[in-house]
Design an enzyme around this catalytic site. Structure first.
Site, short mmCIF file in Angstrom:
data_model
loop_
_atom_site.label_atom_id
_atom_site.label_comp_id
_atom_site.label_asym_id
_atom_site.label_seq_id
_atom_site.Cartn_x
_atom_site.Cartn_y
_atom_site.Cartn_z
N ASN A 98 0.84 -1.21 0.00
CA ASN A 98 0.00 0.00 0.00
C ASN A 98 0.87 1.26 0.00
O ASN A 98 0.87 2.06 0.92
CB ASN A 98 -0.98 0.00 1.18
CG ASN A 98 -0.36 -0.40 2.49
OD1 ASN A 98 0.24 -1.46 2.61
ND2 ASN A 98 -0.52 0.47 3.49
N HIS A 183 -5.23 -8.56 6.64
CA HIS A 183 -5.30 -7.66 7.81
C HIS A 183 -6.64 -7.96 8.48
O HIS A 183 -7.70 -7.54 8.00
CB HIS A 183 -5.23 -6.21 7.35
CG HIS A 183 -5.56 -5.20 8.41
ND1 HIS A 183 -4.75 -4.98 9.49
CD2 HIS A 183 -6.61 -4.35 8.54
CE1 HIS A 183 -5.29 -4.02 10.25
NE2 HIS A 183 -6.42 -3.63 9.69
N HIS A 236 -0.54 -9.73 12.16
CA HIS A 236 -0.58 -9.04 13.45
C HIS A 236 -1.83 -9.37 14.28
O HIS A 236 -2.58 -8.48 14.70
CB HIS A 236 -0.38 -7.53 13.30
CG HIS A 236 -1.21 -6.81 12.29
ND1 HIS A 236 -0.77 -5.67 11.70
CD2 HIS A 236 -2.45 -7.05 11.78
CE1 HIS A 236 -1.70 -5.22 10.87
NE2 HIS A 236 -2.72 -6.04 10.91
N ASP A 309 5.88 -5.14 12.01
CA ASP A 309 4.74 -4.27 11.73
C ASP A 309 5.19 -2.81 11.61
O ASP A 309 4.48 -1.90 12.03
CB ASP A 309 3.65 -4.42 12.79
CG ASP A 309 2.25 -4.28 12.21
OD1 ASP A 309 2.13 -4.13 10.98
OD2 ASP A 309 1.27 -4.31 12.98
#
Length: 426
Positions: A98, A183, A236, A309
């Site tokens: 992204n 995600h 995550h 992350d």
């Protein structure tokens, strides 16, 4: 490139179970020997490096990081991220798509891989976007992205919310042996939220995100993985409910893996007290019960990897009221040190902790890294698990400094990093 002998080191290779004092020989950038007798003379012309008894392990493999390049170089460039990665012992870095433009074009995959090689410090593994523009509307050209070198597919910090699109992605990626990374946060439940819903968010007057937003999307995607036979990785993961779903799916033989990041096993939601924007992350920090559940999942093997992350932000992104500030924290420099805190408190053995940072993420990504093996590139990390240091914003390598661990004292410091036998830090 010459010959380099590491002497007086503790060799640690989780992939083979190796953990012993020893010596390691590097010839022309490749690992040549791990079994040199302690009384054997160094090869003629070899440079000798005395490790002082420190741990020598494979270079770390970070499977979840963002860099600003292309499009947001004011936050971070590949070069500045590589410098921070070397400080943290990282030699392989998988980066989210992204950016601006989004990595949905094979040319951009090749560009980022080349930029990593140009630094001489780190191998960049770009993820290809699942959907064009990471908009979640139309499937990207997954086959072409894979041919160009995309390590896996994800829409990065955006969840693939459309169920049909996620099904297609899992099915198509399966056809060429690739993984889809999600995600895991239902975007409709998370919209406009800035902290985990509950007493603390209410007391601070912050819009909340229910913890169930994570588990709901995890449950859906596990069902899609079962339906398609595709390889699913959940990034995550931060809640007990989601981890229990993953644990059950693994017991059923489903092809699912997951990672977490240091904030979710080292911090809890109280770190946002006094509206501390450096601790505003996505997903948000959780209550203590969830942090303990993440620690338990690290210990029992439910969690397959730990990623930094890393999400660089500039000062203007964070110098805003908490609800308006951008989410994200840098993590390349602190990945190893914070992970070692779980060794010091007995949650993990040293071998298990390093495994979560080397061989296991490399296996998920299908790359030849994370092992101390004869004939492989000498990507190496030397660290002292007892050496103390303090995280200090403004004094760390890398362009961005928004660390949720700012001011934290850590035990465990990287002393040196080598990429293909060449020292890039220390």
């Amino acid at each position: 490139m010459g010959t380099l002998l590491f002497d007086n080191v503790r060799l640690l290779d989780p992939a083979s179970g190796l953990d012993r004092p020893g010596r390691l020989l590097v010839v022309d950038g490749l690992i040549d020997d791990l079994d040199l007798p302690s009384d054997a003379a160094a090869p003629e012309g070899a440079e000798t490096f005395d490790g002082g008894g420190a741990v020598l392990c494979p270079g770390l493999v970070d499977m979840r990081a963002s860099v600003g390049e292309p499009g947001h170089e004011y936050r971070e460039t590949v070069a500045s991220a590589a410098e921070a990665a070397s400080f943290g012992g990282i030699t392989t870095l998988a980066v989210l798509p992204n950016t601006t433009p989004v990595i949905d074009d094979p040319a951009l995959v090749r560009l980022l891989r080349a930029r990593g090689e140009e630094t001489g410090r780190v191998s960049i593994l770009p993820y290809g976007a699942v959907s064009k523009g990471c908009r979640g509307e139309e499937l990207a050209e997954l086959g072409l992205l894979r041919e160009a070198g995309a390590a896996a597919f994800t829409d990065g910090t955006r969840a693939v919310a459309d169920t049909r699109l996620m099904r297609l992605a899992l099915s198509y990626a399966r056809g060429f042996g690739a993984t889809v990374i999600q995600h895991p946060e239902d975007p409709s439940l998370a919209r406009d939220g800035s902290a985990t819903e509950g007493e603390l968010a209410t007391r601070l007057g912050l819009p909340g995100i229910p913890r169930e937003a994570e588990a709901i999307l995890v449950a859906r995607d596990l069902m899609l993985a079962r339906l398609t036979g595709g390889s699913l990785h959940l990034g995550h993961v931060s809640t007990a409910a989601a981890l229990e779903l993953i644990r059950r799916a693994k017991a059923d033989g489903l092809a699912v893996t997951c990672d977490t990041a240091p904030p979710y096993f080292d911090l809890n939601e109280t770190a946002i007290g006094d509206f501390r924007t450096f601790s505003k992350l996505s997903p948000p920090l959780r209550p203590e019960a969830d942090r303990l559940a993440v620690c338990a999942a690290l210990a029992d093997g439910t969690i397959d990897a730990i990623g930094s992350d890393h999400m660089p932000r500039d000062a203007d992104d964070k110098r805003l009221p908490f609800a308006q500030a951008a989410a994200g924290g840098v993590g390349l420099t602190t990945l190893l040190g914070v992970t070692l805190a779980r060794v010091h408190d007995g949650t993990l053995s040293l071998l298990a902790a390093v495994d979560l940072l080397t061989a296991r993420p490399a296996c998920i990504l299908g790359v030849a890294a994370g092992w101390l093996t004869r004939g492989r590139a000498a990507d190496l990390c030397l660290f002292d698990p007892e050496r103390s240091w303090r995280v200090q914003s403004g004094l760390m390598p890398g362009r961005a400094q928004n660390s949720p661990f700012d001011g934290r004292a850590l035990d465990g410091r990287v002393l040196g990093t080598w990429k293909a036998g060449r020292q890039v830090f220390g």
